[in-house]
Scaffold this motif. Structure first.
Motif, PDB file in Angstrom:
ATOM      1  N   ALA A   1      -0.804   4.982   0.098  1.00  0.00           N
ATOM      2  CA  ALA A   1      -1.856   5.192  -0.902  1.00  0.00           C
ATOM      3  C   ALA A   1      -3.073   5.883  -0.298  1.00  0.00           C
ATOM      4  N   GLY A   2      -3.360   5.576   0.960  1.00  0.00           N
ATOM      5  CA  GLY A   2      -4.516   6.187   1.616  1.00  0.00           C
ATOM      6  C   GLY A   2      -4.383   7.673   1.855  1.00  0.00           C
TER       7      GLY A   2
ATOM      8  N   SER B   1       4.187   1.500  -7.685  1.00  0.00           N
ATOM      9  CA  SER B   1       3.056   1.370  -6.763  1.00  0.00           C
ATOM     10  C   SER B   1       2.878  -0.069  -6.306  1.00  0.00           C
TER      11      SER B   1
ATOM     12  N   GLU C   1       0.811  -1.223   0.000  1.00  0.00           N
ATOM     13  CA  GLU C   1       0.000   0.000   0.000  1.00  0.00           C
ATOM     14  C   GLU C   1       0.841   1.268   0.000  1.00  0.00           C
TER      15      GLU C   1
ATOM     16  N   SER D   1      -0.055  -0.580  -4.596  1.00  0.00           N
ATOM     17  CA  SER D   1      -1.451  -0.384  -4.223  1.00  0.00           C
ATOM     18  C   SER D   1      -2.320  -0.470  -5.476  1.00  0.00           C
ATOM     19  N   ASP D   2      -3.485  -1.073  -5.347  1.00  0.00           N
ATOM     20  CA  ASP D   2      -4.426  -1.142  -6.472  1.00  0.00           C
ATOM     21  C   ASP D   2      -5.068   0.201  -6.762  1.00  0.00           C
ATOM     22  N   GLU D   3      -4.939   1.144  -5.808  1.00  0.00           N
ATOM     23  CA  GLU D   3      -5.602   2.437  -5.970  1.00  0.00           C
ATOM     24  C   GLU D   3      -4.901   3.327  -6.991  1.00  0.00           C
TER      25      GLU D   3
ATOM     26  N   CYS E   1      -4.164  11.693  -3.155  1.00  0.00           N
ATOM     27  CA  CYS E   1      -5.407  11.983  -3.861  1.00  0.00           C
ATOM     28  C   CYS E   1      -5.124  12.080  -5.358  1.00  0.00           C
TER      29      CYS E   1
END
Length: 326
Positions: A108-109, A74, A30, A76-78, A112
């Motif tokens: 990742a959280g 990355s 992540e 992260s899937d985001e 934006c």
């Protein structure tokens, strides 16, 4: 492969700010690696490089509470490679290495996606200051601001400058308060309908004074905040986000129990991510001012960043660190 970073570190001479070469580290789950395009210099960034303020307590630390850039790696899937992203707050630059480096590893959280209508440069013209202004305006109730008399304190600071521009787009009757008549023209160019001297807000008030303002966006705190509470119209709101003029003020319960006034605290550091995304979408569309570039009056090369940060002269407008200039 190495990259450059501006690092606050403990040395034999005390705590210093120095340019260093950094090694790439392997990403954890992540985490996302971002190649920085722009960062900004906020009031908090200038405080952070002063050891006495203790804004930074962990060393070594890379300052810079905001940045924008492109994802290069990355886990992260985001987010995927090539995505344009930005970040404000969340402890970066004070508790976790921030934007004053060529590459940042971020959760990742905390990232934006760059909203439609904004470039990587423009999102940093807003940065933390613009987001704080957006949160403040949002707290006032954006559906009912047309022709409302709104006072904005903070002079030519980032929060106040952005608040003026947003409020003008929403049709408010905006009054800006500043400490110097030299700033009158600049504040009017941003959209202020009226400009007053901040010192007039320090005059002693009764527990309830004549109702003057529908709402206030206050970036200064201190004695003026207590006085302004006495002048808010029935049902009005003060959105308070700063302490430039002090951390204490005096008040009575009368504005709250006799006029239904609300004192709303604004924090941009740990604000909800979904709220951030929504407000930055507005900043890229219906809240975007044609005057936005006025707050970004200069761009600084990374190689000149230390000199800019150490400069004692803080100008109006927002300095951007443009990594592509080196």
């Amino acid at each position: 492969m190495k990259y450059k970073a501006m690092v606050m570190e403990k040395t034999d001479n005390g705590i210093e700010l120095n340019e260093r070469n950094m090694e790439f580290v392997e990403l954890k789950e992540e985490e996302v690696r971002v190649k920085v395009a722009y960062s900004g210099i906020n009031y908090k960034d200038r405080l952070a490089i002063e050891p006495a303020t203790k804004v930074i307590r962990q060393f070594p630390m890379v300052p810079g509470i905001d940045f924008s850039g492109v994802v290069t790696e990355s886990r992260s899937d985001e987010f995927g490679v090539g995505d344009e992203v930005f970040l404000t707050g969340q402890g970066y630059g004070t508790e976790r290495c921030g934007g004053y480096q060529e590459y940042v590893v971020a959760d990742a959280g905390h990232l934006c996606p760059l909203p439609e209508g904004l470039s990587l440069r423009e999102v940093m013209l807003y940065g933390t200051a613009g987001f704080t202004a957006a949160l403040s305006v949002n707290a006032l109730g954006t559906e009912t601001l047309t022709k409302k008399k709104i006072l904005v304190t903070g002079g030519t600071g980032g929060v106040s400058s952005h608040a003026i521009m947003i409020l003008k787009k929403l049709g408010a009757d905006v009054t800006a308060a500043t400490r110097s008549e030299l700033h009158f023209d600049y504040l009017k160019s941003l959209g202020a309908d009226h400009v007053i001297l901040f010192d007039t807000l320090l005059e002693k008030h009764k527990a309830l004074s004549q109702e003057k303002w529908d709402s206030v966006i206050d970036a200064t705190g201190g004695e003026a905040l207590g006085n302004l509470l006495t002048e808010i119209k029935y049902g009005g709101i003060i959105a308070a986000s700063g302490n430039l003029s002090g951390i204490r003020f005096e008040s009575t319960v009368f504005p709250f129990i006799l006029r239904g006034v609300t004192l709303k605290g604004i924090d941009s550091v740990y604000a909800d991510k979904n709220m951030k995304i929504q407000l930055f979408k507005k900043l890229g569309s219906e809240w975007k001012s044609e005057m936005l570039n006025l707050v970004g009056d200069r761009e600084v090369k990374f190689s000149d960043l230390k000199n800019e940060l150490m400069s004692s002269s803080v100008k109006s407008g927002r300095a951007l660190i443009a990594f592509h200039m080196d």
